[in-house]
Motif scaffolding. Structure first.
Motif, short mmCIF file in Angstrom:
data_model
loop_
_atom_site.label_atom_id
_atom_site.label_comp_id
_atom_site.label_asym_id
_atom_site.label_seq_id
_atom_site.Cartn_x
_atom_site.Cartn_y
_atom_site.Cartn_z
N LEU A 1 4.75 -25.74 1.32
CA LEU A 1 6.01 -25.50 1.61
C LEU A 1 6.70 -26.49 2.39
O LEU A 1 7.48 -27.23 2.22
CB LEU A 1 6.39 -24.27 2.26
N ASP A 2 5.65 -27.08 3.31
CA ASP A 2 5.87 -28.16 4.44
C ASP A 2 6.11 -29.52 3.52
O ASP A 2 6.84 -30.37 3.96
CB ASP A 2 4.93 -28.46 5.40
N LEU A 3 5.04 -29.74 2.73
CA LEU A 3 5.07 -31.00 2.09
C LEU A 3 6.19 -31.04 1.07
O LEU A 3 6.84 -32.20 0.48
CB LEU A 3 3.78 -31.13 1.35
N GLY B 1 12.40 -40.23 8.45
CA GLY B 1 12.46 -38.71 7.81
C GLY B 1 11.23 -38.04 8.16
O GLY B 1 11.19 -36.85 8.42
N THR B 2 9.83 -38.60 8.04
CA THR B 2 8.79 -38.07 8.10
C THR B 2 8.54 -37.50 9.57
O THR B 2 7.93 -36.24 9.86
CB THR B 2 7.46 -39.01 7.77
N LEU B 3 8.87 -38.43 10.45
CA LEU B 3 8.70 -38.18 11.94
C LEU B 3 9.59 -37.06 12.64
O LEU B 3 8.92 -36.15 13.04
CB LEU B 3 8.95 -39.49 12.74
N VAL B 4 10.81 -37.09 12.05
CA VAL B 4 11.60 -35.96 12.54
C VAL B 4 11.52 -34.68 11.96
O VAL B 4 11.36 -33.69 12.63
CB VAL B 4 13.19 -36.55 12.10
N ALA B 5 10.88 -34.71 10.64
CA ALA B 5 10.51 -33.34 10.04
C ALA B 5 9.30 -32.81 10.80
O ALA B 5 9.07 -31.59 10.92
CB ALA B 5 10.21 -33.47 8.42
N TYR B 6 8.40 -33.90 10.87
CA TYR B 6 7.02 -33.45 11.76
C TYR B 6 7.53 -32.66 13.11
O TYR B 6 6.74 -31.86 13.53
CB TYR B 6 6.28 -34.49 11.96
N GLN B 7 8.41 -33.25 13.91
CA GLN B 7 8.85 -32.78 15.15
C GLN B 7 9.80 -31.44 15.21
O GLN B 7 9.87 -30.96 16.18
CB GLN B 7 9.35 -33.97 15.93
N ASN B 8 10.05 -31.22 14.00
CA ASN B 8 10.68 -29.80 13.96
C ASN B 8 9.90 -28.57 14.10
O ASN B 8 9.10 -28.25 13.11
CB ASN B 8 11.68 -29.73 12.84
N LYS C 1 8.78 -24.66 13.88
CA LYS C 1 9.27 -23.45 13.21
C LYS C 1 9.88 -22.27 14.38
O LYS C 1 9.47 -22.40 15.65
CB LYS C 1 8.06 -22.67 12.48
N VAL C 2 10.61 -21.61 14.06
CA VAL C 2 11.51 -20.77 14.93
C VAL C 2 10.71 -19.86 15.44
O VAL C 2 9.96 -19.23 14.82
CB VAL C 2 12.81 -19.94 14.19
N GLY C 3 10.70 -19.82 16.81
CA GLY C 3 9.70 -18.99 17.66
C GLY C 3 8.30 -19.48 17.51
O GLY C 3 7.26 -18.59 18.00
N GLN C 4 7.95 -20.55 17.25
CA GLN C 4 6.52 -21.11 17.20
C GLN C 4 6.49 -22.29 17.72
O GLN C 4 6.37 -23.58 16.94
CB GLN C 4 6.01 -21.14 15.79
N PRO C 5 6.80 -22.53 18.98
CA PRO C 5 6.67 -23.79 19.82
C PRO C 5 5.38 -24.62 19.36
O PRO C 5 4.40 -23.91 19.44
CB PRO C 5 6.75 -23.71 21.25
N GLY C 6 5.33 -25.96 19.40
CA GLY C 6 4.18 -26.68 18.85
C GLY C 6 3.79 -26.65 17.52
O GLY C 6 2.80 -27.53 17.02
N THR C 7 4.41 -26.00 16.46
CA THR C 7 4.20 -26.16 15.22
C THR C 7 4.87 -27.52 14.53
O THR C 7 6.16 -27.99 15.35
CB THR C 7 4.61 -24.86 14.54
N PHE D 1 7.24 -29.29 11.20
CA PHE D 1 7.94 -28.98 9.69
C PHE D 1 8.48 -27.74 9.61
O PHE D 1 8.32 -26.82 8.67
CB PHE D 1 6.99 -29.33 8.39
N GLY D 2 9.06 -27.36 10.66
CA GLY D 2 9.83 -25.91 10.70
C GLY D 2 11.35 -25.76 10.10
O GLY D 2 11.71 -24.99 9.45
N SER D 3 11.97 -27.04 9.68
CA SER D 3 13.23 -26.68 8.97
C SER D 3 13.52 -28.34 8.36
O SER D 3 13.20 -29.43 8.87
CB SER D 3 14.28 -26.55 10.09
N PRO D 4 14.46 -28.03 7.37
CA PRO D 4 14.94 -29.44 6.69
C PRO D 4 16.17 -30.21 7.51
O PRO D 4 16.64 -31.11 6.85
CB PRO D 4 15.23 -28.90 5.28
N LEU D 5 16.49 -29.36 8.65
CA LEU D 5 17.49 -29.50 9.34
C LEU D 5 17.33 -30.15 10.62
O LEU D 5 16.39 -29.75 11.38
CB LEU D 5 18.74 -28.40 9.63
N ASN D 6 18.24 -31.32 11.39
CA ASN D 6 18.13 -31.68 12.43
C ASN D 6 19.35 -32.17 12.99
O ASN D 6 20.19 -32.55 12.39
CB ASN D 6 17.02 -32.78 12.63
N GLU D 7 19.56 -32.33 14.35
CA GLU D 7 20.57 -32.77 14.85
C GLU D 7 20.91 -34.35 14.65
O GLU D 7 20.05 -34.89 14.73
CB GLU D 7 20.65 -32.61 16.28
N PHE D 8 22.06 -34.57 13.87
CA PHE D 8 22.61 -35.81 13.83
C PHE D 8 22.53 -36.70 15.04
O PHE D 8 22.90 -36.22 16.13
CB PHE D 8 24.02 -35.90 13.09
#
Length: 548
Positions: free
Chosen positions: A416-418, A458-465, A467-473, A475-482
């Protein structure tokens, strides 16, 4: 397998065997003199008309995972779960504009992949290779997710158990993809084109019956929406502290004001990306004439209507009291609970066949990219048509079984992450392909630099996102702050905007420095060529070297 319904399994097995027979019979359907060339094996002879293309594109774009994941988002209370419906509506006016131009130039020059066009337009092997590798990378997890869809159905059917061995649990998946590999190897694109008739007919029947029958058993749509809303409100009340702390996501049926840009940008970015995927382009290039594409752009929204109805089954599952730990099982479990065994078997077969069709097209598209833009470009520049076809056939097998190994030995979440990354990646090919269909103003090295920056960002920002409630994980979301705002937007759209800025600035600089732009092998009239024009035949002669 003691919990498997004999009736449901028998119906499922009959329909699976039916499409298997059709897959092998497809080699004789619209029979060519030989399938040992990419025009015939990989593009079905470039001769499909409106009717066949409608089923093929529908089977290609509306995958099994779509039919499981979209209602699963609504079942899980995702406020942006409906984004797939507007994005499939938005995409068709876009393809009405640019895909006929891609068809024309590709048909006149014998291009098989989007990277072929990029090579011909910009005379840049690095840029064409970047487009090809991006297509392969983005397609692999997409194929893997079709397997995830099959696994979900098999789990709900009761095939396999915790007590069974690993081999017994996964044997049905092995068999399904061994059969898929065999008839794709034998029949090429003709196999999924023929099977798509069965797949789409089953999907339409199952969904239409479900959205008509189930509300009559659950008090009507008003009651269904009320139960879904109450369920979300109850979850939010019970988890108020976790939501406030950011360790849980609130549930809702409609996105609130803060999510409007997230919803809109995700829909727009997904629409721009959809026909950049190589399997979408493969289906388009298999058509007979330009007007087929435009007619399909007008007809394919019928699938969007179907997708909207399907998405509502996520709410229906809530109203019906479906309880699953994996939201992706919600719709299959709904059919298992609410319908007779024979109809549940039909529904399960529809989803599995709905995985086989796009998986076949995706593997063919990825194989064509390997053959044309890696093998022929770097390993064997003098490859014959027969050698190209053999390479694609073997590569399609490796792609399918690579995806199978990925699902068997890597967690579903990683797939799913990929897939999230795949959408971000493939969108970075949009400037080189779509802008190139209208103008050659963009410098080839500027396009390459823009692609590289967009991919990295895109890869770096997605990697740094996380998952909700799981710090340190990751590819948690396809969304990020503009950048420089607190507004959530789709990462892929931000990345492609950065891509475009880099490309535009560098183009101006490189043009001012008079850096070599290469030779454009296309002509202006290539982009409007149609059936009957010079070097545009109903079905290309695969053994004639294309003129440039």
């Amino acid at each position: 397998m003691s919990d498997v319904s004999t009736v449901a399994f028998s119906v499922f097995l009959f329909l699976f065997l039916l499409v298997t027979v059709l897959g092998f019979a497809a080699a004789r359907w619209r029979r060519a003199q030989a399938l040992d060339n990419l025009d015939e094996w990989g593009l079905g002879g470039r001769g499909f008309g409106t009717f066949i293309a409608w089923f093929l594109l529908g089977g290609d774009l509306y995958t099994a995972y779509t039919f499981i994941a979209v209602p699963a988002l609504l079942y899980a209370g995702s406020a942006i779960g409906f984004f797939a419906v507007p994005y499939t509506v938005v995409v068709y006016p876009l393809i009405f504009l640019f895909l006929p131009r891609l068809w024309s130039v590709s048909h006149r020059h014998g291009y098989v992949t989007p990277a072929d066009f990029v090579q011909g337009r910009y005379d840049s092997r690095p840029l064409a290779t970047a487009v090809a590798l991006t297509g392969i990378l983005a397609t692999m997890p997409y194929i893997a997710l079709q397997l995830v869809g099959i696994e979900v159905v098999l789990q709900v059917m009761g095939i396999g158990s915790e007590e069974s061995s690993w081999l017994v649990n996964h044997l049905p998946l092995f068999i399904a993809f061994a059969v898929l590999a065999a008839y794709t190897y034998s029949s090429g694109l003709r196999a999924p084109a023929l099977i798509a008739f069965v797949k789409d007919a089953l999907i339409y029947v199952v969904i239409l019956v479900a959205v008509i029958y189930l509300p009559t058993q659950l008090g009507g749509w008003e009651a269904i929406f009320a139960k879904a809303t109450d369920s979300f409100a109850s979850f939010n009340a019970d988890n108020a502290d976790a939501i406030a702390a950011g360790t849980a996501a609130p549930q809702a049926a409609i996105p609130g004001p803060l999510a409007h840009w997230a919803y809109a940008s995700l829909a727009l970015g997904s629409a721009l990306a959809l026909f950049m995927y190589p399997h979408s382009v493969t289906a388009v290039l298999s058509t007979r004439e330009r007007s087929v594409i435009r007619r399909n752009a007008a007809l394919l929204p019928a699938y969007s209507f179907l997708l909207g109805l399907l998405a509502l089954l996520g709410f229906v599952a809530i109203a019906a009291g479906v309880q699953v730990t994996n939201a992706q099982q919600a719709v299959p479990q709904l059919f298992e609970n609410e319908f007779p065994d024979w109809f549940a078997g039909v529904a399960f077969a529809a989803i599995v066949i709905g995985a086989l069709v796009p998986a076949a097209i995706m593997s063919i598209a990825a194989a064509n990219l390997w053959t044309r833009n890696i093998y022929k470009a770097f390993l064997n520049r003098d490859a014959t048509h027969a050698q190209e076809a053999r390479q694609s056939k073997v590569a399609s097998l490796l792609v399918k079984f690579g995806a199978l190994a990925f699902v068997l030995f890597v967690t579903t979440q990683y797939a799913l992450d990929l897939q999230l990354l795949g959408g971000v990646w493939i969108l970075q090919t949009f400037p080189a392909i779509v802008i190139g269909l209208y103008t050659r103003w963009c410098h080839r090295w500027a396009l390459f630099a823009g692609w590289a920056v967009g991919m990295a960002y895109g890869t770096l920002v997605a990697y740094q996102n996380p998952k909700v409630g799981q710090p340190g994980t990751h590819f948690g979301s396809p969304l990020n702050e503009f950048p420089f705002t607190d507004t959530l937007v789709y990462i892929g759209l931000t990345a492609v905007l950065l891509n475009l800025v880099v490309m535009a600035v560098l183009t101006a600089v490189l043009r001012a420095m008079k850096v070599d732009e290469g030779v454009d092998h296309t002509r202006p009239d290539d982009y409007a060529a149609d059936l009957g024009d010079e070097r545009v035949e109903a079905e290309l002669d695969p053994f004639e070297t294309p003129a440039h």
